[in-house]
Scaffold this active site. Structure first.
Site, PDB file in Angstrom:
ATOM      1  N   HIS A  29       9.427   1.428  48.629  1.00 43.44           N
ATOM      2  CA  HIS A  29       8.945   2.605  47.900  1.00 43.44           C
ATOM      3  C   HIS A  29       9.819   2.860  46.678  1.00 43.44           C
ATOM      4  CE1 HIS A  29       8.224   7.108  47.569  1.00 43.44           C
ATOM      5  NE2 HIS A  29       6.995   6.625  47.613  1.00 43.44           N
ATOM      6  N   HIS A  71       7.896   8.162  38.164  1.00 42.58           N
ATOM      7  CA  HIS A  71       7.226   8.989  39.164  1.00 42.58           C
ATOM      8  C   HIS A  71       6.880  10.387  38.672  1.00 42.58           C
ATOM      9  CE1 HIS A  71       7.038  11.902  42.517  1.00 42.58           C
ATOM     10  NE2 HIS A  71       6.336  10.946  43.101  1.00 42.58           N
TER      11      HIS A  71
END
Length: 271
Positions: A29, A71
């Site tokens: 991730h 992100h």
């Protein structure tokens, strides 16, 4: 012997006939970033060197239309700069640093790891078009899974592609699948068009991933990937439950768990 994994998208190398047939998938991730350098080439190299073939990431589009790996909508947490990433040009973004590392473009990431598969969370509407363009330009249809919390972004990308890519539903699709999957077999049409349901193990106090949920998803031919799992006991418990993939910030722990279970590495020669 491991049971064959469900799903039919070429992206899923753990399906029958795939080089990872019968294995659960391990997703790093945002790369492996113990010093906070998430979503940088350094973080993805660290994960790849640990044996990861599946890399999860996020994309935004710069003011001048370049797809970048990042992100947050805002710059403050990761770079210390002010404002939104969408308000900066690609040249301005190249000057910023995340824990001392530059912010890569998605195209750079795709080219840097030609054997890797990317699980891409589309963070804004312009990124759907940019992602589709890059997938088309590099023929990367089998290397990318398109996901987004808002399903319309995934749909926008799909409509611009010459052939299908793997997808996971947005928040509404996941919610519907969660409610149905506890009770009945999921429909093969509609939800069955997705390669995977990528879900948290729970939402608040509400459990999402249960034995019946996994069973009903598999009956519909859909894989179950769980995010974000950072503790070894939880990883083992979910894998024992039959999930098809685990995403983790702790790539080192997930690699060790997969090695213990005989599923590692997943980027060895020929894979």
């Amino acid at each position: 012997m491991n049971a064959p994994r469900v799903g039919s998208a070429p992206y899923l190398l753990n399906t029958p006939g795939g080089v990872l047939q019968g294995q659960p998938l391990a997703f790093s991730h945002r790369g492996f970033a113990p010093e906070g350098e998430e979503n940088t080439l350094k973080a993805f190299h660290a994960a790849y060197d640990l044996g990861f073939r599946y890399l999860e990431t996020d994309v935004h589009t710069s003011r001048d239309g370049v797809l970048v790996v990042f992100h947050d909508e805002t710059l403050q947490r990761l770079t210390g700069a002010t404002g939104n990433i969408a308000d900066r040009s690609a040249a301005e973004i190249r000057e910023l640093r995340v824990a001392g590392e530059p912010i890569p473009t998605f195209e750079e990431l795709l080219l840097e790891f030609p054997l890797a598969h990317f699980n891409v969370d589309v963070k804004d509407e312009p990124s759907a078009q940019q992602l589709a363009s890059i997938i088309e330009r590099h023929g990367a249809h089998d290397r990318v899974l398109v996901a987004s919390f808002l399903g319309r972004r995934r749909i926008s990308a799909q409509r611009l592609l010459s052939r299908p890519v793997a997808t996971s539903p947005g928040v509404l699709g996941v919610a519907a699948a969660t409610m149905l999957g506890k009770l009945v077999r999921l429909p093969r049409r509609g939800l069955g068009a997705f390669a995977a349901l990528q879900v948290p193990e729970s939402h608040g106090r509400f459990p999402v991933v249960t034995k019946s949920f996994v069973r009903h998803a598999h009956e519909a031919g859909i894989q179950v990937h769980v995010w974000v799992v950072n503790d070894a006991p939880d990883m083992h418990r979910l894998l024992d439950l039959g999930v098809d993939g685990v995403m983790s910030d702790r790539a080192d722990i997930l690699a060790a768990v997969m090695r213990e279970r005989g599923h590692w590495p997943q980027n060895s020669p020929g894979v």
